[in-house]
Design a protein around this motif. Structure first.
Motif, mmCIF file in Angstrom:
data_model
loop_
_atom_site.group_PDB
_atom_site.id
_atom_site.type_symbol
_atom_site.label_atom_id
_atom_site.label_comp_id
_atom_site.label_asym_id
_atom_site.label_seq_id
_atom_site.Cartn_x
_atom_site.Cartn_y
_atom_site.Cartn_z
ATOM 1 N N GLY A 33 0.801 -1.221 0.000
ATOM 2 C CA GLY A 33 0.000 0.000 0.000
ATOM 3 C C GLY A 33 0.830 1.265 0.000
ATOM 4 O O GLY A 33 0.349 2.321 -0.390
ATOM 5 N N GLU A 34 2.093 1.174 0.444
ATOM 6 C CA GLU A 34 2.976 2.341 0.389
ATOM 7 C C GLU A 34 3.419 2.548 -1.054
ATOM 8 O O GLU A 34 3.130 1.720 -1.926
ATOM 9 N N THR A 35 4.137 3.623 -1.311
ATOM 10 C CA THR A 35 4.672 3.854 -2.647
ATOM 11 C C THR A 35 6.189 3.744 -2.607
ATOM 12 O O THR A 35 6.822 4.043 -1.599
ATOM 13 N N PHE A 36 6.751 3.287 -3.722
ATOM 14 C CA PHE A 36 8.198 3.188 -3.816
ATOM 15 C C PHE A 36 8.785 4.593 -3.818
ATOM 16 O O PHE A 36 8.342 5.462 -4.571
ATOM 17 N N PRO A 37 9.801 4.829 -2.960
ATOM 18 C CA PRO A 37 10.386 6.159 -2.822
ATOM 19 C C PRO A 37 11.448 6.448 -3.876
ATOM 20 O O PRO A 37 11.841 5.562 -4.643
ATOM 21 N N ASN A 38 11.937 7.686 -3.857
ATOM 22 C CA ASN A 38 13.103 8.050 -4.651
ATOM 23 C C ASN A 38 14.325 7.366 -4.060
ATOM 24 O O ASN A 38 14.310 6.891 -2.918
ATOM 25 N N CYS A 39 15.404 7.364 -4.788
ATOM 26 C CA CYS A 39 16.674 6.806 -4.334
ATOM 27 C C CYS A 39 17.152 7.578 -3.107
ATOM 28 O O CYS A 39 17.147 8.816 -3.107
ATOM 29 N N SER A 40 17.565 6.859 -2.069
ATOM 30 C CA SER A 40 18.028 7.526 -0.856
ATOM 31 C C SER A 40 19.390 8.193 -1.050
ATOM 32 O O SER A 40 19.736 9.114 -0.320
ATOM 33 N N LYS A 41 20.145 7.772 -2.041
ATOM 34 C CA LYS A 41 21.465 8.357 -2.304
ATOM 35 C C LYS A 41 21.388 9.594 -3.188
ATOM 36 O O LYS A 41 22.059 10.584 -2.938
ATOM 37 N N THR A 42 20.567 9.529 -4.257
ATOM 38 C CA THR A 42 20.519 10.626 -5.219
ATOM 39 C C THR A 42 19.293 11.514 -5.069
ATOM 40 O O THR A 42 19.280 12.628 -5.575
ATOM 41 N N GLY A 43 18.246 10.991 -4.426
ATOM 42 C CA GLY A 43 17.002 11.741 -4.299
ATOM 43 C C GLY A 43 16.168 11.752 -5.568
ATOM 44 O O GLY A 43 15.150 12.428 -5.645
ATOM 45 N N LYS A 44 16.584 10.984 -6.567
ATOM 46 C CA LYS A 44 15.892 10.941 -7.860
ATOM 47 C C LYS A 44 15.105 9.639 -8.002
ATOM 48 O O LYS A 44 15.335 8.665 -7.285
ATOM 49 N N ALA A 45 14.200 9.645 -8.960
ATOM 50 C CA ALA A 45 13.409 8.448 -9.261
ATOM 51 C C ALA A 45 14.349 7.304 -9.605
ATOM 52 O O ALA A 45 15.415 7.504 -10.198
ATOM 53 N N THR A 46 13.954 6.094 -9.213
ATOM 54 C CA THR A 46 14.809 4.929 -9.422
ATOM 55 C C THR A 46 13.961 3.690 -9.666
ATOM 56 O O THR A 46 12.730 3.769 -9.696
ATOM 57 N N THR A 47 14.614 2.579 -9.812
ATOM 58 C CA THR A 47 13.959 1.292 -9.995
ATOM 59 C C THR A 47 14.288 0.413 -8.792
ATOM 60 O O THR A 47 15.433 0.372 -8.341
ATOM 61 N N TRP A 48 13.280 -0.275 -8.282
ATOM 62 C CA TRP A 48 13.410 -1.134 -7.102
ATOM 63 C C TRP A 48 13.126 -2.574 -7.459
ATOM 64 O O TRP A 48 12.358 -2.855 -8.382
ATOM 65 N N LYS A 49 13.728 -3.511 -6.693
ATOM 66 C CA LYS A 49 13.372 -4.925 -6.819
ATOM 67 C C LYS A 49 13.305 -5.514 -5.416
ATOM 68 O O LYS A 49 13.950 -5.032 -4.478
ATOM 69 N N HIS A 50 12.502 -6.560 -5.270
ATOM 70 C CA HIS A 50 12.368 -7.250 -4.013
ATOM 71 C C HIS A 50 13.696 -7.909 -3.703
ATOM 72 O O HIS A 50 14.272 -8.591 -4.553
ATOM 73 N N GLU A 51 14.219 -7.673 -2.514
ATOM 74 C CA GLU A 51 15.523 -8.209 -2.144
ATOM 75 C C GLU A 51 15.424 -9.708 -1.875
ATOM 76 O O GLU A 51 14.622 -10.141 -1.067
ATOM 77 N N SER A 52 16.242 -10.488 -2.535
ATOM 78 C CA SER A 52 16.253 -11.942 -2.334
ATOM 79 C C SER A 52 16.885 -12.264 -0.993
ATOM 80 O O SER A 52 17.847 -11.643 -0.583
ATOM 81 N N VAL A 53 16.310 -13.243 -0.334
ATOM 82 C CA VAL A 53 16.825 -13.636 0.987
ATOM 83 C C VAL A 53 17.852 -14.726 0.832
ATOM 84 O O VAL A 53 17.782 -15.563 0.021
#
Length: 53
Positions: A33-53
């Motif tokens: 329900g949340e939204t994917f944020p901007n990159c924490s390093k650059t502050g710009k839009a980015t692409t995310w993937k589910h982190e594999s365990v």
């Protein structure tokens, strides 16, 4: 739903709670329900993937 191989863009809704990593290696914990944020390093839009365990 297993989204481990799917890519998500900044601003899209999270459909599966979990740990996510962006293309710059930033990690976040997001809840469905949340939204994917901007990159924490650059502050710009980015692409995310589910982190594999």
């Amino acid at each position: 739903m297993n989204t481990a191989s799917h890519r998500h863009k900044t601003g899209e809704r999270v459909t599966e709670s979990g740990h996510y990593i962006d293309v710059d290696g930033g990690h976040v914990v997001l809840q469905a329900g949340e939204t994917f944020p901007n990159c924490s390093k650059t502050g710009k839009a980015t692409t995310w993937k589910h982190e594999s365990v």
